[in-house]
Design an enzyme around this catalytic site. Structure first.
Site, short mmCIF file in Angstrom:
data_model
loop_
_atom_site.label_atom_id
_atom_site.label_comp_id
_atom_site.label_asym_id
_atom_site.label_seq_id
_atom_site.Cartn_x
_atom_site.Cartn_y
_atom_site.Cartn_z
N ASP A 39 0.84 -0.98 0.08
CA ASP A 39 0.07 0.23 0.03
C ASP A 39 1.17 1.28 -0.30
O ASP A 39 2.03 1.42 0.94
CB ASP A 39 -0.45 0.49 1.24
CG ASP A 39 -2.35 0.80 0.99
OD1 ASP A 39 -3.19 0.61 0.35
OD2 ASP A 39 -2.05 2.21 1.39
N ASP A 64 4.51 2.04 -4.54
CA ASP A 64 3.09 2.81 -5.07
C ASP A 64 2.60 2.01 -6.49
O ASP A 64 4.21 1.71 -7.26
CB ASP A 64 3.48 4.23 -5.49
CG ASP A 64 2.77 4.71 -6.67
OD1 ASP A 64 2.29 4.16 -7.02
OD2 ASP A 64 3.37 5.89 -6.44
N VAL A 65 1.52 1.35 -6.87
CA VAL A 65 1.81 0.38 -7.61
C VAL A 65 1.67 0.67 -8.99
O VAL A 65 1.67 0.64 -10.17
CB VAL A 65 0.22 -0.23 -7.94
CG1 VAL A 65 -0.01 -0.78 -7.03
CG2 VAL A 65 -0.84 0.91 -7.88
N SER A 143 -15.16 -2.81 -12.29
CA SER A 143 -15.96 -2.25 -11.23
C SER A 143 -17.37 -1.82 -12.14
O SER A 143 -16.96 -2.09 -13.35
CB SER A 143 -15.56 -0.67 -10.20
OG SER A 143 -16.34 -0.08 -10.73
N TYR A 156 -12.70 7.29 -14.52
CA TYR A 156 -12.64 5.50 -13.46
C TYR A 156 -13.78 4.64 -14.11
O TYR A 156 -12.86 3.52 -14.63
CB TYR A 156 -13.53 5.81 -12.38
CG TYR A 156 -14.03 4.52 -11.20
CD1 TYR A 156 -12.39 4.37 -10.16
CD2 TYR A 156 -14.79 4.66 -11.46
CE1 TYR A 156 -12.35 3.77 -9.24
CE2 TYR A 156 -15.21 3.24 -10.77
CZ TYR A 156 -13.46 3.24 -9.30
OH TYR A 156 -13.97 2.31 -8.39
N SER A 191 -17.42 1.54 2.08
CA SER A 191 -16.02 1.24 1.80
C SER A 191 -15.81 2.83 1.77
O SER A 191 -16.90 3.66 2.05
CB SER A 191 -14.91 0.70 1.20
OG SER A 191 -15.40 1.62 0.18
N1 LIG Z 1 -15.79 0.53 -2.74
C1 LIG Z 1 -16.32 -0.27 -3.70
O1 LIG Z 1 -18.32 0.22 -3.95
C2 LIG Z 1 -15.98 0.10 -5.03
C3 LIG Z 1 -16.80 -0.47 -5.97
C4 LIG Z 1 -16.01 -1.17 -7.15
C5 LIG Z 1 -14.97 -1.11 -6.94
N2 LIG Z 1 -14.19 -1.21 -6.07
C6 LIG Z 1 -12.76 -0.94 -6.28
O2 LIG Z 1 -12.29 -1.51 -5.44
C7 LIG Z 1 -10.72 -1.22 -4.84
C8 LIG Z 1 -10.36 -1.25 -3.44
O3 LIG Z 1 -11.64 -0.24 -3.55
P1 LIG Z 1 -11.92 0.63 -1.27
O4 LIG Z 1 -13.31 0.93 -1.36
O5 LIG Z 1 -11.52 -0.88 -0.45
O6 LIG Z 1 -11.39 1.59 -1.53
P2 LIG Z 1 -10.29 2.50 -0.74
O7 LIG Z 1 -9.91 3.80 -1.07
O8 LIG Z 1 -10.87 2.37 0.77
O9 LIG Z 1 -9.16 1.47 -0.28
C9 LIG Z 1 -8.06 1.36 -1.16
C10 LIG Z 1 -6.08 1.63 -0.99
O10 LIG Z 1 -5.61 1.47 -1.84
C11 LIG Z 1 -4.63 2.42 -1.23
N3 LIG Z 1 -3.98 2.77 -2.66
C12 LIG Z 1 -4.08 4.11 -3.28
N4 LIG Z 1 -3.94 4.22 -4.04
C13 LIG Z 1 -2.52 3.52 -4.23
C14 LIG Z 1 -1.32 3.34 -4.90
N5 LIG Z 1 -0.45 3.72 -5.92
N6 LIG Z 1 -0.62 2.36 -4.68
C15 LIG Z 1 -0.73 1.33 -4.02
N7 LIG Z 1 -2.19 1.97 -2.86
C16 LIG Z 1 -2.65 2.82 -3.30
C17 LIG Z 1 -4.96 3.29 -0.46
O11 LIG Z 1 -3.89 3.90 0.32
C18 LIG Z 1 -5.85 2.60 0.04
O12 LIG Z 1 -5.18 1.80 1.61
C19 LIG Z 1 -10.28 0.14 -6.02
O13 LIG Z 1 -9.65 -0.23 -6.96
C20 LIG Z 1 -11.23 0.28 -6.45
O14 LIG Z 1 -11.60 1.14 -7.51
C21 LIG Z 1 -14.35 -0.27 -5.10
#
Ligand SMILES: NC(=O)c1ccc[n+]([C@@H]2O[C@H](COP(=O)([O-])OP(=O)(O)OC[C@H]3O[C@@H](n4cnc5c(N)ncnc54)[C@H](O)[C@@H]3O)[C@@H](O)[C@H]2O)c1
Length: 248
Positions: A39, A64-65, A143, A156, A191
């Site tokens: 992360d 950082d990915v 998503s 997005y 989330s």
């Molecule tokens: N929550 C939803 O409703 C939802 C719906 C569809 C898809 N998603 C996808 O699921 C995944 C997780 O979402 P979430 O809701 O848990 O989000 P979140 O914001 O709670 O968590 C995201 C995490 O990614 C980390 N992060 C951000 N940029 C980064 C980088 N450059 N390198 C490494 N880490 C990084 C952040 O520090 C955080 O810990 C994402 O890809 C999101 O697009 C979420």
């Protein structure tokens, strides 16, 4: 009784310090995997790893990915701590929502970079290790936004649709190497990312969901576990929707 689904496997999960990624990490640990939390927030990654039982079971690594050297270092740290990666989950994500009229070029680039470049880095680098061992599973987070397009999310939606194409292309390249690549497409999941939305947006979305509720992070984690484990041994290049029936 069947044994744990990920016994002794090394799983690397990006963006797993919180939210969906953390729920996946937690479930994988419950299924006896050893987990590496990559992360960008190093402190949160360490804290999450400690919560999962500490260095025997989970470690946190700052990554950082979008930076391919960081992703190399993440996979190297996994190999050092637990052995070469068996399961890679490309989950790290951000949103920078704005309508096209107001979205800046920087907001567009940031979202494309974290999701598309980040998932590409994780997929290609994990695949390079897995193909040598003729086995492995990669799970990418797409998503519903990538399927139907959402207002305020041109960046997005493009990135998440791109992840579907990337998953299928990678699945075709890797199938004969014994490596499977699949995606999960969640809908509205509770989330930090979605709780930042205004109530009106929540209510609007809720009305579109046949099951009448948002999903929980654990309900995405179980599907990621299915795609990561032998339960899905004949599946590659698929996208599994976790949406409560929204936009089916
Ligand atoms: N929550 C939803 O409703 C939802 C719906 C569809 C898809 N998603 C996808 O699921 C995944 C997780 O979402 P979430 O809701 O848990 O989000 P979140 O914001 O709670 O968590 C995201 C995490 O990614 C980390 N992060 C951000 N940029 C980064 C980088 N450059 N390198 C490494 N880490 C990084 C952040 O520090 C955080 O810990 C994402 O890809 C999101 O697009 C979420």
């Amino acid at each position: 009784m069947p044994g744990p689904l990920l016994n002794d496997q090394t799983a690397v999960i990006t963006g797993a310090a919180q939210g969906i990624g953390f729920a996946i990490a937690q479930l994988f640990v419950d299924e006896c995997a050893r987990v590496v939390i990559g992360d960008v927030n190093a402190e949160a990654a360490d804290k999450a790893a400690a919560q999962l039982g500490g260095s025997e079971r989970a470690i946190g690594v700052r990554c950082d990915v979008t930076d391919s050297d960081d992703v190399d270092a993440l996979l190297a740290a996994a190999a050092d701590a637990f052995g070469p990666v068996d399961v890679m989950v490309n989950n790290a994500g951000i949103t920078r929502d704005a309508t096209m009229r107001t979205m800046t070029e920087d907001q567009f680039d940031q979202v494309i970079n974290v999701h598309l470049k980040g998932t590409w880095n994780g997929t290609r680098k994990a695949a390079a290790i897995m193909r040598e061992r003729k086995s492995g599973a990669i799970v990418n987070l797409s998503s519903l936004s990538g399927k139907v397009g959402m207002v305020g999310q041109t960046n997005y939606s493009a990135a998440k649709a791109g992840i579907v194409g990337m998953t299928k292309a990678a699945a075709k390249e890797m199938a004969h190497h014994g490596v499977r690549v699949n995606a999960v497409a969640p809908g509205l999941i509770r989330s930090a990312m979605t709780e930042a939305m205004p109530q009106k947006a929540w209510d609007q979305k809720m009305a579109e969901i046949p099951m009448g509720r948002a999903g929980e992070v654990s309900e995405v984690a179980t599907v990621a576990l299915f795609l990561a484990s032998h339960l899905s041994s004949y599946m590659t290049g698929t996208v599994m929707e976790v949406t409560g029936g929204r936009f089916m």
